[in-house]
Scaffold this motif. Structure first.
Motif: not given
Length: 236
Positions: A67-68, A182-186, A198-207
């Protein structure tokens, strides 16, 4: 491997790559950056006499936090307008990336490709759902990606299979907000999902960052002249 090269592999080629396993990442050459990149770790080596164990892999560990959370507003690590391979600089794609705060070697990246996925023509501003073609590296126009432990032998790459991307500027500044990814390993080579990876969840990022042009409209083949080409590895 470049995106236009992957497209030529076809289904059978991708299956073959997935069966044979994940090769190590191919470090790319440097280009214009807006921050200093952390030093890369060396490759591990060694043998396990009698134990059946080699050293320096760490491949079972998941480098990105599961969880990011909300990463807030971040200065771009890279904000590039790049020449589309084979276009002689007449067509452009964009890449925007940021380092994950407090996690050396971890990056979130957005690639925007004209005439693919959500874009039937040139890249424009606007909000797009990560669904359909946007979940496939070969066909996506709005491609949300991530990497963990960049520059080490434990590196893993991720690709978004859900969420939204709002591109807010593509002029002198390249800006976007990525939400509920929702991010999955590739696979590092084919960019295809790894079963039970592996998996990861990113709620928000502004770049956001000032655009640096890479590649020109000079003669010859490839990406055009004058500025080289943008690497397509995440975080390069």
């Amino acid at each position: 491997m470049r995106k236009h090269s992957i497209a030529r592999l076809g289904f059978a080629g991708l299956v073959s790559i997935l069966v044979t396993g994940c090769p190590a990442a191919d470090p790319a050459g440097g280009d214009d950056v807006q921050q200093e990149q952390p030093d890369a770790g060396g490759m591990g080596s060694g043998s396990g006499s009698g134990s059946g164990m080699g050293s320096g892999s760490g491949s079972d560990a998941c480098p990105l936090a599961t969880t990011l959370g909300d990463l807030g507003s971040q200065m771009a690590w890279k904000a590039n307008r790049c020449s589309v391979p084979g276009s002689g600089g007449t067509k452009k794609w964009y890449r925007l990336s940021a380092a994950v705060p407090g996690s050396a070697g971890d990056y979130i990246q957005l690639d925007l490709w004209q005439n693919l996925g959500a874009y039937t023509g040139a890249v424009t501003t606007g909000e797009h759902a990560i669904t359909g073609n946007e979940t496939d590296y070969v066909n996506c126009g709005v491609c949300a990606r991530a990497v963990g432990d960049k520059g080490t032998d434990a590196v893993k790459e991720y690709f978004a299979h859900g969420g939204t991307v709002n591109v807010t500027s593509i002029t002198t500044t390249l800006s976007a907000t990525l939400t509920d990814l929702s991010l999955v390993e590739v696979n590092l080579t084919s960019q295809q999902p790894i079963a039970n990876g592996c998996t990861a969840m990113l709620t928000n990022i502004a770049i956001s960052g000032t655009i640096v042009d890479v590649g020109g409209t000079g003669g010859g083949g490839g990406n055009g002249g004058g500025g080289g080409s943008c690497p397509e590895r995440v975080g390069d």
